[in-house]
Enzyme design. Structure first.
Site, PDB file in Angstrom:
ATOM      1  N   TYR B 109     -27.879  30.789  -8.559  1.00 59.61           N
ATOM      2  CA  TYR B 109     -28.938  29.782  -8.453  1.00 59.61           C
ATOM      3  C   TYR B 109     -28.302  28.457  -8.073  1.00 59.61           C
ATOM      4  CZ  TYR B 109     -32.495  26.374  -9.686  1.00 59.61           C
ATOM      5  OH  TYR B 109     -33.390  25.349  -9.645  1.00 59.61           O
ATOM      6  N   GLU B 197     -34.253  24.014  -3.846  1.00 58.56           N
ATOM      7  CA  GLU B 197     -33.833  25.108  -4.717  1.00 58.56           C
ATOM      8  C   GLU B 197     -33.539  26.345  -3.873  1.00 58.56           C
ATOM      9  OE1 GLU B 197     -35.785  26.123  -8.861  1.00 58.56           O
ATOM     10  OE2 GLU B 197     -36.742  27.276  -7.274  1.00 58.56           O
TER      11      GLU B 197
END
Lengths: 299, 389, 299, 389
Positions: B109, B197
């Site tokens: 991530y 993101e």
């Protein structure tokens, strides 16, 4: 006494001629009795505003000519962060930024710029109603008449809030209940801003003429949790509070950027819990903020 | 402002971040063609909607042929997607992405968001990618790496390398990941993002670093300097009433209840919803008319509130500061004349020009038979709840 | 005693594997007796250099594993400013940047970055020969053998210089004349750099084991003039000096960016005048720097 | 690195700074055509050379017709320009700029340069433009405005407005000048400049703000990231020996004297020139071979020194640090074998590998009959001066 502003504070308005409210609220502050001494509006230096105040092209000129030590900023969003930096660079002590909608990264950079001046400069806002010491000095957009200047026999409450109109609500309730206000500070709802709860709490705790404190928060961020921890450790005066947005659905953006709930952080419940754990009397209803202060006062 | 996954992918690719081959299509037939054009054996068809929960809802499908791609896309176009984030009525799918699937060795991530407490943007990274980062943050906070950007200088190269090293990368992969971070940070600053993101960023079995899914949101306050971003907005993803309110500079969010609220100030608007709920009512909306509201805007606000046919009552709560009570009173009367108030209206006014407002309303009493005045916020909430139940 | 570095200074080399001299001079420093403890080279972490020193990908890893408190930077110019910032961010106390040719604006930003660490970090260079405390610690590219460690009976001179090879000249002359050196600091010739004359002068003045000071400047900038004013006011130890570039034609760029004369600022004459006015014995010939020190010593 | 005025104008124009219409030409006939294309009655023909003093030398001419433009350009192309900055031999003109002349109400100076003491770039501005800013700075320092940039954030908008106000601008002209400053500062940062100078910036009689002449130099150390700037370099403006040295990574500047110097380190190289001059000699060059010099580079250095036919002697002064004495000794011998030293050579070596170097030279003594060794710098200077007079 009071915090941040008083009857000798000399105030200019940056953006005094603009449609952003500068002209309207300069008059409002003058009418309230604030020592408004001039304003800036690039390109209009040398003229006067409707109230006869001198207008300057730059804060440098305004400060030299007027000796101002505070500013009220109504400059439009694209230029407002620069106006904040200008005030700091010119030695203005207190900057109250009313402008709503300043890009977040502009404020990130402006805050860094201001940090280099250390204690020399204090920023309130942006996206805030301003600061008022009732009876002495109003810098901002709040309706003056709802406030009550301290007088013998009236308890004096200091009010801090992230929300504009909700501040008026709290002010009005305390006035209705026979309290007065030492100073009311709208710190604004933007994610990157000047004074936060903790700094204002420290000022109120140290102010001999503030008897009790009201703190109004809202969902988003963790400033209220931090403030609660600070109060538990450092604040001996009675504190009442309220958190708006208890029933706001997660993930929706309610008004200013302050009000986004993400993950487990910054929910109304976590804030209220933290505040209660710190001994703050938290009102369940926004109509009961004054009532909560009375409870806190009785201890 | 939000954009779709396919648009976020395009921004990443333009910034030099590697993404798998993919095509966005608007019909099932085109999905089949896209599968053939991508020309890899395993691909994934993904509905392009803002709401999360696509996977569970069946709107992300692995496919092995053009025919399967067509079937999957066809299903997505013909059915509304329902997830925890959409509400029971679900949402329609207008575009699907057909992307090459990759052989994943590990999922990471990477995100950039504002850290309010530090007043700067911060990198959030984790070697436990592919899942909700909030869940990881909650259950295993030590698995989260935070790297604040310098407020003025951005993300230094060394800080990007430090994150890559902490994620466990070495050798040339470490510098590739550092580059992804530096490019993402540059993207964030360039376009005034509010989130960038990449989840997951993957290490493929053949050693490549690829951004598989991306989410990019933008700071609404900065859109004035990014017309190219503004042009990417998808009105189909917004409630028509919300779009209409945005045009009138009203901050309106539709909710599930039946008591419409018209308030000035976001905090007071939320507090008004709170107090309605506290007294047993359910707000139909959040509406902050703002300080600078003009007469026409206020009338439009009433029009919008009343065009929601779930609404069974209206609560007006104004504490005038910049906003003037008299203007709101006039707007109320104008709206009454134009559309009529068939439902109860409770009005609580305080602040700037309140006396003028009360006089105006008293004079127009006969025109607004369903109008009640309230003395304070509790009183207002009680009256509107009583009038609608 | 000494300044900046001593026998317990633990040093890493950033860019230890590169062709920029990192490998060659790491060995040189080791041979001199410096406590070299490792190095960094992004992408080569986990391996060892020719001397058996551990190589890391990042300074964070290197510092954790080795406890280094100083670094010697040979990272190529495009990445060198970032390497300086990295060392500062990881808590390295002394950064000696040897790299030549770092873009000026990179250094402007890096210096700003370093300023935020205040006294926690000291930068020497870039584009400098480094720092040596003879007999204890050499961080840089200077030939070790020309130096003389202090010993009873040998006067101890502290040397500061903007020029690399000219420093060696001064060191060698003092060695030939029977002096020793407390510490020699090459501050480098770049326009934006870490320590300047004044800071090093302050360190030498405060160092009980420095008896006299040699200061070597060159044309360009006004650092020598500033240093002379500082010496006049604050330095009680004997100071000798030399300014290179007396005969350089105006407007020509001689080697590093330091050596541009523009307008009336930074000529050799203005520097020499300022230094003599501050009581510094300035040698006319670079061959007479040691001689000038002897004159200064006798007062 | 320097560029020509016409190139600087183009960079300014690209950055959005207004400049008068102009064309650059390489022949007198084209100058006439340019005059007609510019299509204004009064124009100026300016030789495009790096050296200053063009006006006094007659290489800037006001012209009123295409014929006059042609005559002026023809003169410039056919004659070498001689000014205080060129030396007596002067320089050839390859390009001239034909620019619209403007009706000037006032001339200003705007510049951006590094402020070493503050370690940041600084704006220098003055309402006394059109003349040498150094002269103004010297005679009337109070007429100079300095505004340092923030090292990380650059030039803030308010600082640009402050400079414009201090220059005496008001109204929309103030914001135009502020914009010129902001754009110049952005240009400085974008291209890693070492100077951006607009002199004069003029206020025209009809109220326009225009950049009339501009000088932009670049940080040589940053050219690696600006290939577009590097491509603007004009080799014709450089001494052929200096260009040849630059290719070999040698820092060489040709001077007027007759004693060639080969030194390592810029400071020592300048000091060596100083000591030569102190003993009555005149250096023929500045030459810093640098620390990382390779054998071939050192030989090339000797070749370059000896190809200057004014040279009557060579002084080698090496204090080995990074540079190794033995390598220089070998290069000396190789150069002797290749080109031969007909002039006296004095060698002073110290530092890294000095003993090996002395051994090498001793062994090759017979090959270098004009070679003398020196014990120190004074000795070296004395010997080379004695040998060449």
């Amino acid at each position: 006494m009071s915090i941040l502003v008083h009857k000798n504070t000399r105030v200019i308005c940056q953006g005094i001629t603009g449609g952003g409210g500068g002209a309207f609220h300069t008059k409002g502050c003058l009418d309230y009795g604030t020592k408004m001494v001039g304003g800036t509006s690039p390109g209009k230096g040398g003229t006067k505003d409707a109230n006869g105040l001198p207008i300057f092209d730059t804060v440098e000129q305004a400060r030299k000519a007027t000796g101002a030590d505070a500013t009220m900023i109504f400059v439009p969003p694209p230029f407002a962060a620069d106006a904040i930096c200008e005030a700091a660079a010119e030695g203005i002590r207190l900057i109250v930024a009313i402008t709503e909608g300043i890009p977040v990264l502009d404020m990130v950079r402006a805050k860094k710029f201001l940090a280099e001046f250390g204690d020399q400069v204090t920023l309130v806002g942006p996206n805030c109603p301003g600061v008022i010491t009732p009876g002495e000095c109003k810098i901002g957009i709040m309706p003056g008449y709802i406030h009550t200047p301290p007088e013998p026999g009236k308890r004096r409450v200091g009010i801090i809030s992230r929300s504009g109109t909700l501040t008026y609500e709290a002010v009005w309730q305390t006035t209705q209940l026979g309290w007065s206000q030492s100073t009311c500070v709208g710190i604004g709802g933007d994610p990157v801003k000047g004074l936060d709860f903790v700094e204002v709490l420290a000022l109120f705790q140290a102010d001999a003429d503030t008897d009790a404190i009201i703190m109004i928060g809202e969902i988003g961020g963790t400033a209220e949790e931090t403030a609660a921890a600070y109060i538990k450790k450092n604040v001996t005066k009675p504190v009442a509070g309220f958190i708006a947005g208890r029933t706001a659905p997660p993930g929706k953006r309610m008004g200013h950027a302050g009000a986004i709930i993400s993950g487990g952080e910054g929910t109304a419940e976590s804030k209220i819990q933290a505040m209660r754990a710190a001994g703050i009397t938290v009102a369940d209803s926004p109509a009961d903020i004054g009532h909560a202060l009375n409870i806190a006062w009785r201890g | 402002m939000k954009i779709h996954e396919y648009q976020a992918r395009e921004l990443l690719a333009k910034a030099g971040i590697a993404v798998p081959a993919a095509r966005v299509v608007e019909s099932a037939a085109d999905a089949a063609a896209a599968f053939n054009a991508n020309a890899v054996p395993l691909q994934v068809v993904k509905a392009q909607v803002f709401a999360g929960g696509r996977g569970k809802a069946g709107f992300v499908k692995l496919v092995k042929s053009a025919a399967e791609a067509q079937t999957a896309a066809d299903f997505m176009f013909k059915n509304r997607m329902v997830s925890v984030q959409t509400g029971p009525e679900g949402i329609a799918v207008k575009k699907v992405l057909v992307a090459a699937a990759v052989d994943i060795a590990h999922e990471y991530y990477l995100g950039l968001v504002l850290d309010r407490a530090k007043a700067t943007v911060s990198v959030i990274a984790s070697a436990e990618g592919g899942v909700e980062i909030e869940t990881v943050a909650h259950q295993r906070p030590q698995a989260i790496i935070r790297e604040p950007l310098h407020p003025a200088l951005g993300l230094p190269g060394f800080a990007a390398r430090r994150v890559a090293a902490r994620l466990g990368f070495t050798g040339s992969q470490a510098s590739q990941v550092a580059q992804v971070l530096l490019k993402s940070a540059a993207l964030y600053a360039q376009y005034d993002c509010s989130i960038v993101e990449i989840n997951p960023l993957v290490l493929t079995k053949d050693g490549k670093i690829l951004a598989i899914d991306a989410k990019i949101n933008f700071d609404d306050s900065a859109l004035f300097r990014h017309p190219d971003i503004l042009a990417m907005a998808d009105p189909a993803e917004h409630d028509p009433l919300e779009l209409r309110a945005a045009k009138a500079n009203l901050n309106y969010i539709k909710l599930e209840g039946d008591i419409a609220c018209l308030v000035n100030g976001a905090g007071l608007a939320m507090a008004t919803m709170d107090v309605v709920q506290l007294h047993g009512g359910k707000p139909a909306n959040f509406l902050d008319v703002g300080g600078g509201v003009k007469p026409e805007g206020a009338v439009e606000a009433f029009r919008i509130l009343l065009s929601d046919n779930k609404v069974r009552g209206v609560l007006v709560n104004i504490f005038g500061g910049i906003a003037r009570c008299d203007l709101i009173a006039q707007a109320l009367i104008a709206a009454g004349r134009e559309v009529g108030f068939k439902v109860p209206v409770v009005v609580r006014l305080e602040g700037t020009n309140v006396q003028a407002a009360r006089d105006i309303l008293a004079e127009a009493r006969a025109e607004l038979p369903t109008l009640q005045s309230a003395t304070d916020l509790n009183d207002a909430a009680k009256k509107i709840v009583a009038a609608t139940t």
